[in-house]
Design an enzyme around this catalytic site. Structure first.
Site, PDB file in Angstrom:
ATOM      1  N   SER A  13       0.802  -1.228   0.000  1.00  0.00           N
ATOM      2  CA  SER A  13       0.000   0.000   0.000  1.00  0.00           C
ATOM      3  C   SER A  13       0.831   1.272   0.000  1.00  0.00           C
ATOM      4  CB  SER A  13      -0.923   0.010   1.220  1.00  0.00           C
ATOM      5  OG  SER A  13      -0.162  -0.092   2.418  1.00  0.00           O
ATOM      6  N   GLU A  64      -5.272   9.511  11.808  1.00  0.00           N
ATOM      7  CA  GLU A  64      -3.881   9.595  12.268  1.00  0.00           C
ATOM      8  C   GLU A  64      -3.184   8.299  11.874  1.00  0.00           C
ATOM      9  OE1 GLU A  64      -1.521   9.863  16.483  1.00  0.00           O
ATOM     10  OE2 GLU A  64      -3.162  11.297  16.169  1.00  0.00           O
ATOM     11  N   HIS A  73       0.840   5.327   5.984  1.00  0.00           N
ATOM     12  CA  HIS A  73       0.450   5.716   4.630  1.00  0.00           C
ATOM     13  C   HIS A  73       0.614   7.216   4.422  1.00  0.00           C
ATOM     14  CE1 HIS A  73      -1.716   1.892   5.444  1.00  0.00           C
ATOM     15  NE2 HIS A  73      -1.147   1.615   4.286  1.00  0.00           N
TER      16      HIS A  73
END
Length: 252
Positions: A37, A216, A220
């Site tokens: 990701s 938060e 990422h």
């Protein structure tokens, strides 16, 4: 002026035009990104979250296509099991590149994507060998840093074991290595505890409609963070003097 003197500048000009023509006509290549990701393209519903592979694609000239195959939550294990690697391998042509960055999901024992150290290295070697078999170019990338500081404001190494495994494979297989873990740690440390939040998905409540309760996330990236990480990768492509560096867009 003699005819001989007139021909010299014409010959020089012709040579430059021919050379420029060969550069423009250089065979197009594809740069495949495989990973998790932190590298992946994101759906609109996830914005402003961004993987560093998204801005990375815009730094190359018209001879390069960046094909980002990275997917959220994947490890070397699940990327292979789901036939995602097979799809990339089947598509490879001579001169292409494969940028390989896993680790975030491989190293977490509580995830189904977990794979032990030996298995992780074996999978990296498989990517390398199958890429080279197609006369394409593998590049290993250590997992990018998480934003984690200790009480004294010192950045923490959250991928110590699996990043070192990547370095070991790169050395053993003579593969170019981009140490994004170390490079991103240096960037985070230089920005400090508070400013480094700008690089990650830190949002207050109602700051963005996709995250009305706020967010938060220290793994990422924001759009800014994704671009900064892409720039680190690009800088190392140049520093390693990979042939790919010649296709990075240059300032006029």
């Amino acid at each position: 002026m003699t005819r001989k003197h007139l021909l010299r500048p014409l010959a020089a000009t012709l040579f430059l035009l021919i050379a420029a023509g060969f550069r423009v006509a250089e065979r197009p290549i594809t740069v495949y990104l495989i990973g998790d990701s932190t590298m992946a393209n994101k759906a609109v519903k996830a914005y402003p979250e961004a993987g560093w592979g998204m801005p990375f694609a815009y730094f190359f000239d018209q001879t390069v296509k960046v094909d980002n195959r990275a997917v959220n939550g994947r490890s070397t294990k699940t990327f292979i099991e789901e036939k995602r690697w097979q799809s990339v391998s089947d598509s490879l042509r001579e001169g292409d590149y494969v940028l390989i960055q896993f680790g975030h999901n491989d190293e977490v024992k509580t995830k189904k994507s977990y794979i032990d150290e030996a298995g992780y290295q074996n999978n990296l070697v498989r990517f390398i060998e199958e890429t080279r078999a197609k006369k394409a170019n593998p590049v290993l990338i250590t997992p990018v840093a998480r934003r984690s500081f200790d009480a004294e404001g010192k950045i923490q190494d959250t991928h110590a074991v699996y990043s070192q495994l990547v370095r070991d494979v790169a050395a053993a297989q003579s593969v170019p290595l981009i140490d994004l873990d170390k490079r991103s740690q240096v960037l985070l440390q230089s920005m400090g505890v508070e400013n480094s939040k700008l690089l990650y998905l830190h949002l207050a409540a109602d700051e963005h409609p996709n995250y009305p309760a706020g967010k938060e996330d220290n793994t990422h990236f924001s759009e800014l963070g994704a671009r900064k990480m892409a720039q680190l990768v690009l800088a190392d492509i140049k520093a390693l003097k990979l042939a790919l560096a010649e296709r990075i867009v240059k300032n006029p």
